[in-house]
Write an enzyme that holds these catalytic residues in place. Structure first.
Site, PDB file in Angstrom:
ATOM      1  N   ARG A   1       0.003 -62.034  22.825  1.00  0.00           N
ATOM      2  CA  ARG A   1      -0.598 -62.171  21.484  1.00  0.00           C
ATOM      3  C   ARG A   1      -2.107 -62.214  21.668  1.00  0.00           C
ATOM      4  NH1 ARG A   1      -3.339 -65.912  22.960  1.00  0.00           N
ATOM      5  NH2 ARG A   1      -3.974 -66.216  20.803  1.00  0.00           N
ATOM      6  N   GLY A   2      -2.818 -62.283  20.542  1.00  0.00           N
ATOM      7  CA  GLY A   2      -4.276 -62.167  20.597  1.00  0.00           C
ATOM      8  C   GLY A   2      -4.639 -60.704  20.369  1.00  0.00           C
TER       9      GLY A   2
ATOM     10  N   GLN B   1      -1.229 -72.498  19.399  1.00  0.00           N
ATOM     11  CA  GLN B   1      -1.935 -71.727  20.437  1.00  0.00           C
ATOM     12  C   GLN B   1      -3.105 -72.515  21.027  1.00  0.00           C
ATOM     13  OE1 GLN B   1      -0.982 -70.519  17.452  1.00  0.00           O
ATOM     14  NE2 GLN B   1      -0.663 -68.304  17.486  1.00  0.00           N
TER      15      GLN B   1
ATOM     16  N   ASP C   1      -9.235 -61.248  14.287  1.00  0.00           N
ATOM     17  CA  ASP C   1      -8.190 -60.217  14.347  1.00  0.00           C
ATOM     18  C   ASP C   1      -8.603 -58.950  13.610  1.00  0.00           C
ATOM     19  OD1 ASP C   1      -6.698 -62.943  14.674  1.00  0.00           O
ATOM     20  OD2 ASP C   1      -5.436 -61.374  15.541  1.00  0.00           O
TER      21      ASP C   1
HETATM   22  O1  MRU Z   1      -1.146 -65.016  16.199  1.00  0.00           O
HETATM   23  P1  MRU Z   1      -2.029 -64.829  17.383  1.00  0.00           P
HETATM   24  O2  MRU Z   1      -1.860 -65.865  18.437  1.00  0.00           O
HETATM   25  O3  MRU Z   1      -1.953 -63.422  17.926  1.00  0.00           O
HETATM   26  O4  MRU Z   1      -3.487 -65.017  16.779  1.00  0.00           O
HETATM   27  C1  MRU Z   1      -4.597 -64.898  17.625  1.00  0.00           C
HETATM   28  C2  MRU Z   1      -5.879 -65.195  16.950  1.00  0.00           C
HETATM   29  O5  MRU Z   1      -5.930 -65.470  15.774  1.00  0.00           O
HETATM   30  C3  MRU Z   1      -7.109 -65.027  17.757  1.00  0.00           C
HETATM   31  O6  MRU Z   1      -8.112 -65.903  17.318  1.00  0.00           O
HETATM   32  C4  MRU Z   1      -7.621 -63.587  17.604  1.00  0.00           C
HETATM   33  O7  MRU Z   1      -6.617 -62.677  17.900  1.00  0.00           O
HETATM   34  C5  MRU Z   1      -8.798 -63.329  18.464  1.00  0.00           C
HETATM   35  S1  MRU Z   1      -8.306 -63.126  20.131  1.00  0.00           S
HETATM   36  C6  MRU Z   1      -9.616 -62.709  21.068  1.00  0.00           C
END
Ligand code: MRU
Length: 369
Positions: free
Chosen positions: A52-53, A209, A250
């Site tokens: 994820r991320g 997270q 994102d």
């Molecule tokens: O749902 P996730 O864990 O994928 O969300 C991740 C985030 O919101 C992060 O802050 C974002 O992807 C930036 S990662 C460099």
């Protein structure tokens, strides 16, 4: 990133023609490397949040396309058709459908499509693996540059105050990218250059997270940090216990609105009210030049993530428990959008800019052209 003294990226190709990833659902309790052999497994890894991320989702999708090209060459096209172009198209559509909000996913797939469209048929698989590796290497370079530009901000605070207190949300560290992280890149750069830096980490309900991933990776690097409940951020900001808020993104609109993990907006509001700068670290693949904030699709996930929580018991067993009455309904919005007016600046690979069309456009006129 070092884990127990060994250098890792969060995704890498392995000799058998497969891809290795760190299974982020198992952290912080277990460090497990998982193997992806097919594009279907890559899609499932994104959908299930094994990875994820935003940047890592894009990189995994790129490797998903490379795995698909191998499957096509082996004649294992899973009923998706014998025509290479059609197979590629359907695979990309399926990968794109895994998660809706991070624009890096679409960006990586468009890039893979472009490269493969130009490749000779017998070179498609080689070209796909090469391009996926290039996307990963570039991500690492972008994050290093973000780290350097963000470091200047942290250094400025440290010179005035002797130390820096950063508040972050979710995980925008190396686990969310191929390596280095976005929001945490300046923190690591500051720590590595001897600046006294401490990070307040908000837990990031419902998937935690912050607690599970950010605390784990900050600990691996030796960076001082303290976990807080999501709702504690306002108090900290009001008391002047954070010098800056630093988050990832994102999807960022051309006007500088920042879509990020649910709860980011509330932190930005509180930071604004308390006069604390709020920065988002944004590599250029996270900028969506074509969307308005109101049109960003906010992922809505299963209610169970809100109604239940999981953790490790004293005996080492993993356990899930209910935290609400059995008949309770829950809504699970995964992201929110912080309007540009609350954003002090965007830390990009080309420098720090205002969260405005003019600020972003001046840095990325060539990409936006
Ligand atoms: O749902 P996730 O864990 O994928 O969300 C991740 C985030 O919101 C992060 O802050 C974002 O992807 C930036 S990662 C460099």
């Amino acid at each position: 990133m070092n884990v127990a003294g060994r250098a890792y990226r969060s995704i890498w190709p392995i000799e058998s023609g497969s891809v290795a990833v760190i299974d982020q659902r198992r952290l912080p309790h277990e460090f497990v490397v998982a193997q992806l052999d097919t594009w279907e497994q890559a899609a499932s890894a994104i959908h299930s949040m094994q990875v994820r991320g935003a940047p890592l989702i894009g990189a995994t999708a790129a490797y998903g396309v490379a795995l698909a090209m191998n499957q096509f060459e082996r004649g294992d096209a899973s009923g998706l058709g014998a025509d290479a172009a059609a197979f590629l198209e359907r695979t990309c559509e399926a990968l794109l459908a895994t998660r809706p909000t991070a624009v890096n996913l679409r960006w990586a797939l468009q890039r893979m499509r472009r490269v493969l469209a130009a490749a000779m048929p017998d070179q498609r698989a080689v070209a796909a693996w090469r391009e996926a590796a290039a996307i990963c290497d570039e991500d690492v370079a972008l994050n290093r540059a973000i780290g350097e530009h963000g470091l200047a901000l942290l250094r400025g605070i440290a010179e005035r105050k002797g130390s820096v207190q950063v508040l972050t949300h979710c995980n925008a560290g190396w686990l969310a990218t191929v390596d280095g992280g976005t929001a945490l890149a300046p923190v690591y750069a500051a720590f590595d250059s001897g600046i006294d830096v401490h990070v307040w980490v908000s837990e990031t309900r419902p998937r935690n997270q912050g607690a599970a991933l950010t605390c784990w990776e900050l600990a691996q690097h030796g960076v001082a940090h303290t976990l807080i409940a999501d709702n504690a951020a306002g108090l900290l900001l009001r008391r002047g216990q954070a010098d800056m808020v630093l988050v990832g993104a994102d999807r960022v609109t051309r006007d500088g609105d920042v879509c990020n993990k649910i709860g980011t907006y509330l932190k930005a509001l509180a930071a604004h009210d308390c006069g604390v700068p709020f920065y988002a670290a944004v590599p250029s693949p996270t900028i969506d030049w074509h969307i308005d904030a109101t049109d960003i699709v906010i992922e809505e996930r299963e209610a169970a993530e809100v109604l239940r929580t999981s953790g490790r018991t004293a005996t080492g067993a993993m356990q899930e428990v209910n935290i609400a009455p059995p008949a309770t309904r829950a809504a699970n919005f995964a992201f929110d959008v912080t309007p540009a007016r609350l954003v002090s600046g965007l830390i990009t690979e080309r420098g720090v800019c205002a969260a405005t069309l003019g600020g972003i456009g001046a840095l990325f006129a060539d990409i936006n052209a």
